[in-house]
Design a protein around this motif. Structure first.
Motif, PDB file in Angstrom:
ATOM      1  N   ASN A 245     -16.220  42.347   4.395  1.00  0.00           N
ATOM      2  CA  ASN A 245     -15.228  42.820   3.425  1.00  0.00           C
ATOM      3  C   ASN A 245     -15.217  41.997   2.141  1.00  0.00           C
ATOM      4  O   ASN A 245     -14.385  42.232   1.259  1.00  0.00           O
ATOM      5  CB  ASN A 245     -13.831  42.801   4.047  1.00  0.00           C
ATOM      6  N   GLY A 246     -16.115  41.018   2.056  1.00  0.00           N
ATOM      7  CA  GLY A 246     -16.218  40.224   0.839  1.00  0.00           C
ATOM      8  C   GLY A 246     -15.222  39.094   0.744  1.00  0.00           C
ATOM      9  O   GLY A 246     -15.004  38.552  -0.346  1.00  0.00           O
ATOM     10  N   LYS A 247     -14.614  38.712   1.857  1.00  0.00           N
ATOM     11  CA  LYS A 247     -13.645  37.619   1.828  1.00  0.00           C
ATOM     12  C   LYS A 247     -14.365  36.285   1.711  1.00  0.00           C
ATOM     13  O   LYS A 247     -15.327  36.022   2.425  1.00  0.00           O
ATOM     14  CB  LYS A 247     -12.781  37.638   3.092  1.00  0.00           C
ATOM     15  N   LYS A 248     -13.888  35.445   0.820  1.00  0.00           N
ATOM     16  CA  LYS A 248     -14.522  34.153   0.570  1.00  0.00           C
ATOM     17  C   LYS A 248     -13.940  33.083   1.480  1.00  0.00           C
ATOM     18  O   LYS A 248     -12.725  32.931   1.588  1.00  0.00           O
ATOM     19  CB  LYS A 248     -14.325  33.750  -0.894  1.00  0.00           C
ATOM     20  N   TYR A 249     -14.834  32.335   2.138  1.00  0.00           N
ATOM     21  CA  TYR A 249     -14.419  31.237   3.003  1.00  0.00           C
ATOM     22  C   TYR A 249     -14.958  29.920   2.439  1.00  0.00           C
ATOM     23  O   TYR A 249     -15.935  29.905   1.687  1.00  0.00           O
ATOM     24  CB  TYR A 249     -14.936  31.448   4.427  1.00  0.00           C
ATOM     25  N   HIS A 250     -14.311  28.836   2.834  1.00  0.00           N
ATOM     26  CA  HIS A 250     -14.684  27.514   2.317  1.00  0.00           C
ATOM     27  C   HIS A 250     -14.970  26.594   3.500  1.00  0.00           C
ATOM     28  O   HIS A 250     -14.049  26.216   4.232  1.00  0.00           O
ATOM     29  CB  HIS A 250     -13.564  26.940   1.451  1.00  0.00           C
ATOM     30  N   ALA A 251     -16.237  26.267   3.683  1.00  0.00           N
ATOM     31  CA  ALA A 251     -16.660  25.475   4.838  1.00  0.00           C
ATOM     32  C   ALA A 251     -17.115  24.086   4.418  1.00  0.00           C
ATOM     33  O   ALA A 251     -17.628  23.884   3.312  1.00  0.00           O
ATOM     34  CB  ALA A 251     -17.793  26.188   5.569  1.00  0.00           C
ATOM     35  N   ASP A 252     -16.907  23.135   5.315  1.00  0.00           N
ATOM     36  CA  ASP A 252     -17.440  21.783   5.162  1.00  0.00           C
ATOM     37  C   ASP A 252     -18.314  21.494   6.369  1.00  0.00           C
ATOM     38  O   ASP A 252     -17.887  21.672   7.516  1.00  0.00           O
ATOM     39  CB  ASP A 252     -16.313  20.751   5.086  1.00  0.00           C
ATOM     40  N   LEU A 253     -19.539  21.062   6.106  1.00  0.00           N
ATOM     41  CA  LEU A 253     -20.478  20.746   7.174  1.00  0.00           C
ATOM     42  C   LEU A 253     -20.817  19.264   7.094  1.00  0.00           C
ATOM     43  O   LEU A 253     -21.398  18.801   6.108  1.00  0.00           O
ATOM     44  CB  LEU A 253     -21.748  21.589   7.039  1.00  0.00           C
ATOM     45  N   TYR A 254     -20.420  18.526   8.118  1.00  0.00           N
ATOM     46  CA  TYR A 254     -20.677  17.088   8.172  1.00  0.00           C
ATOM     47  C   TYR A 254     -21.936  16.853   9.004  1.00  0.00           C
ATOM     48  O   TYR A 254     -22.005  17.261  10.161  1.00  0.00           O
ATOM     49  CB  TYR A 254     -19.484  16.355   8.784  1.00  0.00           C
ATOM     50  N   VAL A 255     -22.918  16.207   8.403  1.00  0.00           N
ATOM     51  CA  VAL A 255     -24.203  15.998   9.063  1.00  0.00           C
ATOM     52  C   VAL A 255     -24.458  14.504   9.206  1.00  0.00           C
ATOM     53  O   VAL A 255     -24.486  13.771   8.214  1.00  0.00           O
ATOM     54  CB  VAL A 255     -25.360  16.647   8.271  1.00  0.00           C
TER      55      VAL A 255
END
Length: 310
Positions: A245-255
């Motif tokens: 549906n085009g919803k924007k998400y904000h992810a953080d990836l800790y490596v």
């Protein structure tokens, strides 16, 4: 901007996207079927062609996440390790809490140019799913039944076949074995308490056998283990439907990249936790279990504060 968001939520757009994905996916699966003729003649050429064909399918879903929904995934890692990403084979250990975990894993692989050849330890039933499952079969994905007596041999054999793979790849493992829920977490921590293992707040108790056999089978081929933790800001609960549906998400990836010397080549014995400071149980550095490991985790978190360049 509202007009674009409205357009992305329309069923007709979803129908067009699904049609393109299914049609192109089946065409690519057919091409992959014909490449089987190359296997007895030139196995490495077969693999290289299927990496490119696989990319044509998986990149569409990455496009859906990054371009269509505009979701952002910021990588937090040690700047000294960042230049090596994508230039070495690596085992990626990722938590499994959200519906689009696999898309974020693919986004990571795409960012470093190894999406086409990347692997995953997946349930055997997924091999029969049209398009993605068939694509995985032709790219020599590793499938398991979750029955250790059967998987001990079949998984090991599949992993050994990857030792001469011509392309760089990330090998993704969800060590928790299933998606995180509060009910599963409660049961998992009861097991951890009974075995004298550390209590985890945001993860399930990891299953070590699959990880250990992967490390053992790919030793000297895989150069690093990436310990990854994915989370979404503002208590977002991302879904595939939301992405569509085009919803924007904000992810953080800790490596985090632990030392290869601290990576176990075998699963720890029951009731003896593996400590990153030295091995199963009480190590030469004096590990005494939960207290030591929790101290280790808090000390290493400072290396995640540096955000690698895009």
């Amino acid at each position: 901007m509202d007009l674009i968001a409205l357009l992305k939520s329309q069923f007709l757009c979803h129908l067009i996207f699904c049609y393109v994905f299914i049609a192109s996916g089946l065409i690519i699966n057919t091409l992959q079927l014909f490449t089987l003729l190359l296997w007895p003649i030139n196995k490495q050429l077969f693999r290289k062609i299927n990496c490119r064909l696989s990319y044509c399918i998986s990149s569409q879903l990455v496009m859906l996440l990054e371009w269509w929904s505009g979701s952002e995934c910021i990588i937090h890692t040690d700047p000294r390790a960042y230049p090596k990403y994508g230039k070495e084979n690596a085992i990626v250990v990722l938590n499994h809490k959200f519906e689009i975990d696999f898309l974020c894993g693919w986004s990571l692989a795409e960012r470093f140019g190894v999406l086409g050849g990347s692997k995953v330890l997946a349930k055997k039933e997924l091999a029969y799913v049209p398009i993605i499952g068939w694509m995985w079969y032709f790219t020599e994905m590793v499938f398991c039944t979750r029955k250790w007596e059967q998987d001990r041999k079949t998984v090991s054999e599949s992993l050994l076949h990857l030792r001469d793979y011509p392309e760089k790849y990330f090998f993704l493992i969800h060590c928790e074995g299933t998606r995180f829920t509060e009910k599963k977490h409660q049961i998992s921590m009861q097991v951890a308490q009974a075995k004298g293992l550390p209590s985890l707040k945001h993860h399930l108790l990891p299953r070590t056998k699959g990880f250990a056999i992967t490390v053992r089978s790919l030793r000297n081929v895989v150069s690093a283990v990436y310990d990854c933790t994915l989370n979404f800001r503002n208590n977002e609960n991302p879904t595939l439907l939301g992405v569509l549906n085009g919803k924007k998400y904000h992810a953080d990836l800790y490596v985090r990249t632990p030392s290869r010397r601290s990576t176990p080549a075998r699963a720890p014995s029951p009731g003896r936790p593996w400590c990153p400071r030295g091995g199963p149980g009480r190590s030469s550095t004096g590990c005494s279990g939960p207290r030591c490991c929790s101290t280790r985790s808090s000390a290493s978190s400072s290396t995640w504060s540096a955000v690698a360049p895009p």
